[in-house]
Scaffold this motif. Structure first.
Motif, short mmCIF file in Angstrom:
data_model
loop_
_atom_site.label_atom_id
_atom_site.label_comp_id
_atom_site.label_asym_id
_atom_site.label_seq_id
_atom_site.Cartn_x
_atom_site.Cartn_y
_atom_site.Cartn_z
N SER A 216 2.49 6.82 -7.06
CA SER A 216 1.63 8.00 -7.54
C SER A 216 2.02 9.24 -7.06
O SER A 216 1.40 10.17 -7.64
N LYS A 217 2.82 9.19 -5.86
CA LYS A 217 3.23 10.67 -5.73
C LYS A 217 4.77 10.98 -5.96
O LYS A 217 5.29 12.11 -5.84
N GLY A 218 5.28 10.04 -6.86
CA GLY A 218 6.59 10.36 -7.48
C GLY A 218 7.92 10.34 -6.35
O GLY A 218 8.97 10.74 -6.35
N ILE A 219 7.58 9.43 -5.45
CA ILE A 219 8.59 9.15 -4.40
C ILE A 219 9.26 7.81 -4.82
O ILE A 219 8.58 6.86 -5.27
N ASP A 220 10.38 7.90 -4.73
CA ASP A 220 11.31 6.60 -5.07
C ASP A 220 11.51 5.89 -3.96
O ASP A 220 11.54 6.11 -2.81
N TRP A 221 11.25 4.41 -4.25
CA TRP A 221 11.67 3.74 -3.11
C TRP A 221 12.64 2.35 -3.66
O TRP A 221 12.70 2.03 -4.64
N ASP B 109 0.79 -1.18 0.04
CA ASP B 109 0.02 0.03 0.12
C ASP B 109 0.88 1.24 -0.16
O ASP B 109 0.76 2.23 -0.68
N LEU B 110 1.90 1.28 0.91
CA LEU B 110 2.75 2.26 0.92
C LEU B 110 3.74 2.53 -0.23
O LEU B 110 3.73 3.60 -1.15
N LYS B 111 3.80 1.25 -0.86
CA LYS B 111 4.74 1.46 -2.36
C LYS B 111 3.65 1.98 -3.33
O LYS B 111 4.30 2.78 -4.26
N THR B 112 2.63 1.68 -3.24
CA THR B 112 1.73 2.02 -4.50
C THR B 112 1.38 3.65 -4.18
O THR B 112 1.54 4.53 -5.19
N LEU B 113 1.25 4.27 -3.16
CA LEU B 113 1.08 5.55 -2.80
C LEU B 113 2.43 6.27 -3.04
O LEU B 113 2.32 7.34 -3.79
N ALA B 114 3.21 5.80 -2.87
CA ALA B 114 4.69 6.35 -3.15
C ALA B 114 4.80 6.46 -4.84
O ALA B 114 5.14 7.75 -5.15
#
Length: 81
Positions: A29-34, A22-27
């Motif tokens: 969509s918001k342009g956050i690299d993981w 869930d956190l990866k999906t939101l990241a």
């Protein structure tokens, strides 16, 4: 984007019982690299902000969800949204 905003709203109202996916999906969509280099932790990073490392236990502890939400808020604040 509606699904993302509803997920964020639900996450803010109840930071318990969320998965790392869930956190990866939101990241995403918001342009956050993981990255998760073969470990049990995921590191979320955004240029100009301190990276956030989250253990990928099931479920993710609420303190890490709150820290992730804080990261999202700081990104929106930095971008002027």
């Amino acid at each position: 984007m509606i699904k993302v905003s509803k997920t964020l709203e639900r996450m803010r109202n109840n930071p318990r019982d969320w998965s790392i996916n869930d956190l990866k999906t939101l990241a995403k969509s918001k342009g956050i690299d993981w990255r998760q280099p073969g470990t049990s932790h995921v590191t979320f990073s955004y240029p100009g902000l301190m990276p956030l490392t989250v253990p990928s236990h099931k479920p993710v502890k609420s303190i890490y969800v709150l820290r992730f939400l804080d990261l999202l808020d700081r990104i929106e604040e930095e971008n002027g949204n």
